[in-house]
Motif scaffolding. Structure first.
Motif, short mmCIF file in Angstrom:
data_model
loop_
_atom_site.label_atom_id
_atom_site.label_comp_id
_atom_site.label_asym_id
_atom_site.label_seq_id
_atom_site.Cartn_x
_atom_site.Cartn_y
_atom_site.Cartn_z
N LEU A 9 49.74 33.72 26.64
CA LEU A 9 48.88 34.71 27.28
C LEU A 9 47.91 34.05 28.25
CD1 LEU A 9 47.86 37.63 27.59
CD2 LEU A 9 46.45 37.25 25.54
N TRP A 10 47.26 32.98 27.81
CA TRP A 10 46.28 32.30 28.65
C TRP A 10 46.92 31.69 29.88
CZ3 TRP A 10 41.58 32.98 29.64
CH2 TRP A 10 40.84 32.03 30.34
N ASN A 11 48.10 31.12 29.73
CA ASN A 11 48.79 30.55 30.89
C ASN A 11 49.05 31.61 31.95
OD1 ASN A 11 48.78 27.99 29.80
ND2 ASN A 11 50.90 28.07 29.12
N TYR A 12 49.46 32.79 31.51
CA TYR A 12 49.68 33.87 32.47
C TYR A 12 48.37 34.30 33.12
CZ TYR A 12 50.11 38.41 34.50
OH TYR A 12 50.02 39.45 35.40
N LEU A 13 47.32 34.47 32.33
CA LEU A 13 46.05 34.94 32.87
C LEU A 13 45.46 33.96 33.88
CD1 LEU A 13 44.58 36.41 29.58
CD2 LEU A 13 45.35 37.72 31.58
N THR A 14 45.57 32.67 33.61
CA THR A 14 45.04 31.68 34.57
C THR A 14 45.87 31.68 35.85
OG1 THR A 14 46.24 29.89 33.46
CG2 THR A 14 43.94 30.21 32.84
N TYR A 15 47.19 31.85 35.71
CA TYR A 15 48.05 31.94 36.89
C TYR A 15 47.69 33.19 37.71
CZ TYR A 15 52.07 33.48 39.55
OH TYR A 15 52.87 33.97 40.55
N ALA A 16 47.56 34.32 37.02
CA ALA A 16 47.25 35.58 37.70
C ALA A 16 45.90 35.49 38.40
CB ALA A 16 47.26 36.74 36.71
N ALA A 17 44.91 34.92 37.75
CA ALA A 17 43.57 34.79 38.34
C ALA A 17 43.64 33.94 39.61
CB ALA A 17 42.59 34.21 37.33
N ALA A 18 44.34 32.82 39.54
CA ALA A 18 44.45 31.95 40.71
C ALA A 18 45.16 32.64 41.86
CB ALA A 18 45.19 30.66 40.33
N SER A 19 46.14 33.47 41.56
CA SER A 19 46.90 34.12 42.63
C SER A 19 46.11 35.26 43.30
CB SER A 19 48.23 34.65 42.08
OG SER A 19 48.03 35.72 41.21
N MET A 20 45.00 35.68 42.72
CA MET A 20 44.19 36.74 43.30
C MET A 20 43.16 36.21 44.30
SD MET A 20 45.35 39.55 42.17
CE MET A 20 46.97 38.87 41.81
N ILE A 21 42.92 34.90 44.32
CA ILE A 21 41.94 34.34 45.24
C ILE A 21 42.40 34.63 46.67
CG2 ILE A 21 40.89 32.21 46.13
CD1 ILE A 21 41.04 31.11 43.26
N ASN A 22 41.51 35.24 47.46
CA ASN A 22 41.85 35.63 48.82
C ASN A 22 40.81 35.19 49.84
OD1 ASN A 22 39.75 37.47 48.53
ND2 ASN A 22 41.11 39.22 48.15
N THR A 23 39.84 34.42 49.39
CA THR A 23 38.76 33.98 50.26
C THR A 23 38.45 32.52 49.97
OG1 THR A 23 37.81 36.20 50.18
CG2 THR A 23 36.37 34.43 50.95
N ALA A 24 38.36 31.71 51.00
CA ALA A 24 38.04 30.30 50.80
C ALA A 24 36.59 30.19 50.31
CB ALA A 24 38.21 29.52 52.09
N ASP A 25 36.34 29.16 49.52
CA ASP A 25 34.97 28.95 49.00
C ASP A 25 34.02 28.59 50.11
OD1 ASP A 25 36.00 29.46 46.53
OD2 ASP A 25 36.13 27.36 45.93
#
Length: 134
Positions: free
Chosen positions: A118-134
């Motif tokens: 579950l955690w592996n999926y959630l971390t992958y999903a969270a990373a794929s939602m990033i749409n703005t550079a820091d």
């Protein structure tokens, strides 16, 4: 040859193995309790009541992990990146989201293999939602 009886672990979806709807509703409810108090994430939810967002995430996760297809039946294809495009999702938002999700996952007391999956999926999903550079 011995047949594996129906309903054994090998035939169950992840959704069924971790406790079904109740588990995912507990996960998402705990997550949104954190979001409600988060000064970075809370403004991303225009609704005064987080209930509709909570329902959408619960239905999405249940479907993703092998539960009912209620999410797609009501909303069509998930299109997660498109649905998140109107919001600024930077590294800080990613980190805040994962902080609350980590607390929620920990609260479930899942078996280690399920928690990891579950955690592996959630971390992958969270990373794929990033749409703005820091």
């Amino acid at each position: 040859m011995n047949k594996i009886p129906r309903g054994t672990l090998q035939e169950q979806t992840f959704y069924e193995q971790v406790g079904g709807e109740e588990t995912f509703r507990r996960l998402v409810h705990r997550f949104y309790q954190g979001v409600a108090e988060d000064p970075l994430l809370r403004p991303m939810y225009p609704e005064e009541d987080l209930g509709p967002a909570e329902e959408r995430l619960a239905l999405f996760l249940m479907q993703y992990w092998g539960g009912p297809r209620t999410y797609s039946d009501g909303r069509g294809h998930p299109r997660l990146r498109m649905r998140h495009a109107p919001f600024t999702v930077d590294r800080a938002a990613h980190d805040a989201w994962l902080k609350h999700m980590r607390d929620a996952v920990d609260s479930l007391g899942l078996a280690e293999e399920h928690e990891t999956q579950l955690w592996n999926y959630l971390t992958y999903a969270a990373a794929s939602m990033i749409n703005t550079a820091d």
